[in-house]
Structure formats: structure tokens, C-alpha cells
Motif scaffolding. Structure first.
Motif, PDB file in Angstrom:
ATOM      1  N   THR A   1      24.334  -3.650  37.337  1.00 60.15           N
ATOM      2  CA  THR A   1      24.568  -4.381  38.590  1.00 60.15           C
ATOM      3  C   THR A   1      23.310  -5.141  39.031  1.00 60.15           C
ATOM      4  O   THR A   1      23.386  -6.032  39.868  1.00 60.15           O
ATOM      5  CB  THR A   1      25.000  -3.416  39.720  1.00 60.15           C
ATOM      6  OG1 THR A   1      23.940  -2.479  39.967  1.00 60.15           O
ATOM      7  CG2 THR A   1      26.276  -2.675  39.355  1.00 60.15           C
ATOM      8  N   CYS A   2      22.156  -4.787  38.464  1.00 64.31           N
ATOM      9  CA  CYS A   2      20.888  -5.456  38.798  1.00 64.31           C
ATOM     10  C   CYS A   2      20.609  -6.665  37.903  1.00 64.31           C
ATOM     11  O   CYS A   2      19.604  -7.357  38.097  1.00 64.31           O
ATOM     12  CB  CYS A   2      19.721  -4.479  38.668  1.00 64.31           C
ATOM     13  SG  CYS A   2      19.842  -3.006  39.691  1.00 64.31           S
TER      14      CYS A   2
ATOM     15  N   ALA B   1      17.313 -11.203  36.214  1.00 64.33           N
ATOM     16  CA  ALA B   1      17.189 -12.515  35.572  1.00 64.33           C
ATOM     17  C   ALA B   1      16.547 -13.514  36.531  1.00 64.33           C
ATOM     18  O   ALA B   1      15.705 -14.326  36.135  1.00 64.33           O
ATOM     19  CB  ALA B   1      18.566 -13.006  35.118  1.00 64.33           C
ATOM     20  N   GLY B   2      16.907 -13.432  37.801  1.00 59.43           N
ATOM     21  CA  GLY B   2      16.321 -14.317  38.814  1.00 59.43           C
ATOM     22  C   GLY B   2      14.832 -14.089  38.995  1.00 59.43           C
ATOM     23  O   GLY B   2      14.046 -15.035  39.128  1.00 59.43           O
ATOM     24  N   LEU B   3      14.419 -12.817  38.958  1.00 60.06           N
ATOM     25  CA  LEU B   3      12.989 -12.484  39.064  1.00 60.06           C
ATOM     26  C   LEU B   3      12.216 -13.102  37.904  1.00 60.06           C
ATOM     27  O   LEU B   3      11.172 -13.734  38.109  1.00 60.06           O
ATOM     28  CB  LEU B   3      12.807 -10.962  39.066  1.00 60.06           C
ATOM     29  CG  LEU B   3      11.360 -10.473  39.001  1.00 60.06           C
ATOM     30  CD1 LEU B   3      10.647 -10.691  40.331  1.00 60.06           C
ATOM     31  CD2 LEU B   3      11.297  -8.989  38.617  1.00 60.06           C
TER      32      LEU B   3
ATOM     33  N   GLU C   1      18.616 -14.891  31.645  1.00 53.15           N
ATOM     34  CA  GLU C   1      20.085 -14.911  31.556  1.00 53.15           C
ATOM     35  C   GLU C   1      20.619 -13.494  31.812  1.00 53.15           C
ATOM     36  O   GLU C   1      20.291 -12.563  31.070  1.00 53.15           O
ATOM     37  CB  GLU C   1      20.518 -15.386  30.165  1.00 53.15           C
ATOM     38  CG  GLU C   1      20.067 -16.796  29.840  1.00 53.15           C
ATOM     39  CD  GLU C   1      20.303 -17.155  28.383  1.00 53.15           C
ATOM     40  OE1 GLU C   1      21.007 -16.388  27.666  1.00 53.15           O
ATOM     41  OE2 GLU C   1      19.770 -18.189  27.945  1.00 53.15           O
ATOM     42  N   PRO C   2      21.443 -13.301  32.853  1.00 50.57           N
ATOM     43  CA  PRO C   2      21.953 -11.960  33.183  1.00 50.57           C
ATOM     44  C   PRO C   2      22.650 -11.264  32.018  1.00 50.57           C
ATOM     45  O   PRO C   2      22.504 -10.049  31.834  1.00 50.57           O
ATOM     46  CB  PRO C   2      22.937 -12.220  34.328  1.00 50.57           C
ATOM     47  CG  PRO C   2      22.487 -13.515  34.930  1.00 50.57           C
ATOM     48  CD  PRO C   2      21.898 -14.323  33.826  1.00 50.57           C
ATOM     49  N   GLU C   3      23.399 -12.019  31.210  1.00 49.54           N
ATOM     50  CA  GLU C   3      24.122 -11.402  30.093  1.00 49.54           C
ATOM     51  C   GLU C   3      23.162 -10.813  29.062  1.00 49.54           C
ATOM     52  O   GLU C   3      23.437  -9.781  28.450  1.00 49.54           O
ATOM     53  CB  GLU C   3      25.071 -12.417  29.430  1.00 49.54           C
ATOM     54  CG  GLU C   3      26.287 -12.767  30.278  1.00 49.54           C
ATOM     55  CD  GLU C   3      27.033 -11.540  30.800  1.00 49.54           C
ATOM     56  OE1 GLU C   3      27.343 -10.637  29.990  1.00 49.54           O
ATOM     57  OE2 GLU C   3      27.288 -11.466  32.026  1.00 49.54           O
ATOM     58  N   TYR C   4      22.036 -11.490  28.887  1.00 43.55           N
ATOM     59  CA  TYR C   4      21.030 -10.975  27.941  1.00 43.55           C
ATOM     60  C   TYR C   4      20.428  -9.679  28.484  1.00 43.55           C
ATOM     61  O   TYR C   4      20.218  -8.721  27.731  1.00 43.55           O
ATOM     62  CB  TYR C   4      19.939 -12.021  27.699  1.00 43.55           C
ATOM     63  CG  TYR C   4      18.870 -11.529  26.743  1.00 43.55           C
ATOM     64  CD1 TYR C   4      19.064 -11.558  25.362  1.00 43.55           C
ATOM     65  CD2 TYR C   4      17.671 -11.006  27.225  1.00 43.55           C
ATOM     66  CE1 TYR C   4      18.097 -11.079  24.485  1.00 43.55           C
ATOM     67  CE2 TYR C   4      16.695 -10.528  26.358  1.00 43.55           C
ATOM     68  CZ  TYR C   4      16.919 -10.576  24.992  1.00 43.55           C
ATOM     69  OH  TYR C   4      15.955 -10.083  24.130  1.00 43.55           O
ATOM     70  N   VAL C   5      20.142  -9.634  29.781  1.00 44.88           N
ATOM     71  CA  VAL C   5      19.596  -8.413  30.399  1.00 44.88           C
ATOM     72  C   VAL C   5      20.576  -7.254  30.192  1.00 44.88           C
ATOM     73  O   VAL C   5      20.177  -6.139  29.810  1.00 44.88           O
ATOM     74  CB  VAL C   5      19.315  -8.641  31.901  1.00 44.88           C
ATOM     75  CG1 VAL C   5      18.886  -7.328  32.567  1.00 44.88           C
ATOM     76  CG2 VAL C   5      18.240  -9.710  32.099  1.00 44.88           C
ATOM     77  N   LYS C   6      21.877  -7.512  30.433  1.00 46.42           N
ATOM     78  CA  LYS C   6      22.894  -6.458  30.230  1.00 46.42           C
ATOM     79  C   LYS C   6      22.911  -5.990  28.778  1.00 46.42           C
ATOM     80  O   LYS C   6      23.023  -4.794  28.505  1.00 46.42           O
ATOM     81  CB  LYS C   6      24.282  -7.004  30.612  1.00 46.42           C
ATOM     82  CG  LYS C   6      24.493  -7.181  32.102  1.00 46.42           C
ATOM     83  CD  LYS C   6      25.888  -7.737  32.369  1.00 46.42           C
ATOM     84  CE  LYS C   6      26.035  -8.146  33.822  1.00 46.42           C
ATOM     85  NZ  LYS C   6      27.318  -8.834  34.090  1.00 46.42           N
TER      86      LYS C   6
END
Length: 285
Positions: A140-141, A146-148, A162-167
Motif C-alpha cells: 500500500t506504500c 515511488a514518489g519519494l 514506478e509503483p509497480e516496480y516497487v511492488k
């Protein structure tokens, strides 16, 4: 390089095995693991470097292969103590362009390491104001993380913006700890765990400029170290930008030892940078 997406490939032939990280963004190839006939391993690695038009070849080598690797023209850059289930890993490199081998900052960075070793080792734990909340991050973070990374780094060697990469990294076992301030993530770092060889790279360290005076990163890294020890992982290492006094000082004050420098290693912050290797034996803590 031919393919523009980073990927891991495995090559198995009759007398050797190779695990290779193809990294087109950073114009490099890295041999992360190998076994079998070292001569054929090295020949295949160089063949891949030529095939993918890499500017730099990196190899994580075992101590017993040092002389053969020297014979092939690779140069030692860094060591990670106890990387391979208690045995040291030697980072070797070979450059394929004149430009990639040039560097204007080496002497400055040598001086910085000397200065850092004059610092006092940190004793005690920083206490940020109570508005700061430390948490282990979950999927959920991902959007905020990704924004940070987008805010802190103009360029980064992996697509953490990229949020998907973080997940995806979380699914693969990477552990993130973050600090929240007024509901927003302002500082983060991760531990990229190698569960087979029982080591972890502490990486992706980022704090927004206006929140850097409270020692948040030291606390996050200590929290990650505690998590690693609970998992039975005692080899921790971190690769810091050689021109960043602050991050190198944090690692030194947390008890990490300098173990070499990777020249023109990756694109980070705003350019191709040298990276310092720092290593800590968590079992000794």
C-alpha cells in the motif's frame, strides 16, 4: 545495449553455469553467480559483454578464482566479506570504452574516505520529534515510495519511481522501512535479501532534504539490520555514492567498513557515478 529492459539470464552448459544481470540502462553486465570451469565462465561473460555492447563488465568472484580473473585482464574494485555463505566476494571489472574508464573525482573521493575515518563512531540512537513515525512498508506504500524516489533522485539505476516496480521488489523479498511525517513518507531504505547466500544489500536510501537533520536514515538502517538478524542474515553491505559525504558518514558511524570503490558504476542522482562499498558483519554486533 541491444535490449533496453534489465533482466537476469541463466546459462548452463556442460562444464559451467552463469547467472548474469543484463543492465542496459547503466550500459553494464554483472555476473552475480557462477560455478564450474572458471576459464569458460570468463570467456562467456566477455562474449555477452560484446554481444550486448556493454561498457563495463562486473563479476562477483570467489577468492580461489582471483588469479585466473587477473589473467583475463579484470581489475579488483571491492570486496564484500562473507558474501557467499561466509566466504568473501571480490568485485572485479573490465571496461570496454575509454570514456567509461576516465574519472575526475577519484582523488577527491579518496580524501573524503580519509576524512570520514576521522569521525566519531555514533553512540546512542537519534530521537526525532514525535511527529515522525517509523513503519515497515507494504504494497500500500508503493505509490508514495515511488514518489519519494522521484523527488530525491533525478536519475536512479533501477525504476523505483514506478509503483509497480516497487511492488515487484517486495514480492521478491526486498524489505522496506519508512518514516512518515504528517501522513507522508519522508525517508526510506530497503534491504535486498539474497536468501540463498544469506546476505543483504542495504540500498534505496532516500530522505527529503527538509527532514535530514534528525538522523532518520540511521534509525531505518538499524531497523533493517535487526530484521536481517532475525532472518539469520549476517552479511550486510551497502553501496553509496562516492561524492555523498553524508551517506558514507552514516554507514561508517553505524560500524560499516570501507571495502573499495566501483568506478563509473551506474547512473544515479544526475550522472554516472563512482560508488563506495561498505560492509558490516551483523553477527559481531
Amino acid at each position: 545495449m541491444l535490449n533496453q529492459t534489465a533482466s537476469i539470464i541463466y546459462i548452463e552448459e556442460s562444464n559451467f553455469f552463469l547467472e548474469v544481470y543484463l543492465d542496459p540502462f547503466n550500459k553494464r553486465i554483472r555476473v552475480d553467480d557462477y560455478r564450474g570451469n572458471t576459464k569458460f565462465v570468463l570467456e562467456k561473460a566477455e562474449e555477452l559483454a560484446r554481444q550486448h555492447q556493454a561498457e563495463k563488465l562486473i563479476m562477483k568472484a570467489r577468492t580461489e578464482d582471483n588469479l585466473q580473473i587477473y589473467e583475463r585482464g579484470l581489475q579488483p574494485e571491492a570486496v564484500v566479506d562473507r558474501y557467499f555463505l561466509g566466504s568473501d566476494a571480490h568485485f572485479y571489472s573490465k571496461f570496454y570504452t575509454v570514456e567509461r574508464k576516465k574519472n575526475d573525482h577519484w582523488i577527491t573521493e579518496d580524501g573524503m574516505i580519509q576524512s570520514i575515518y576521522q569521525l566519531d563512531i555514533a553512540s546512542g540512537k537519534p530521537f526525532p520529534p514525535k511527529e515522525y513515525e517509523l513503519k515497515k512498508a507494504d504494497k500500500t506504500c508503493a505509490e508514495e515510495l515511488a514518489g519519494l524516489y522521484r523527488q530525491v533522485f533525478q536519475i536512479y539505476p533501477t525504476p523505483l519511481n514506478e509503483p509497480e516496480y516497487v511492488k515487484k521488489t517486495m514480492e521478491e523479498g526486498t524489505i522496506y522501512y519508512v518514516y512518515f511525517h504528517q501522513g507522508k513518507i519522508v525517508s526510506a531504505a530497503s534491504a535486498e535479501v539474497n536468501s540463498f547466500y544469506k546476505n543483504a544489500e542495504l540500498t534505496d536510501c532516500a530522505t527529503l532534504k527538509e527532514h535530514r537533520k534528525y538522523g532518520l536514515m540511521k534509525i531505518i538502517l538499524r531497523e533493517l539490520e535487526g530484521e536481517l538478524k532475525r532472518l539469520g542474515i549476517y552479511c550486510a553491505y551497502s553501496i553509496a555514492r562516492s561524492l555523498s559525504f553524508g551517506m558514507n558518514a552514516v554507514l561508517f558511524q553505524l560500524g560499516y567498513k570501507y571495502r573499495g570503490r566501483l568506478m563509473n558504476n551506474c547512473y544515479i542522482y544526475d550522472k554516472l557515478e563512482n560508488m563506495n562499498m561498505w560492509v558490516k558483519n551483523l553477527a559481531a554486533c
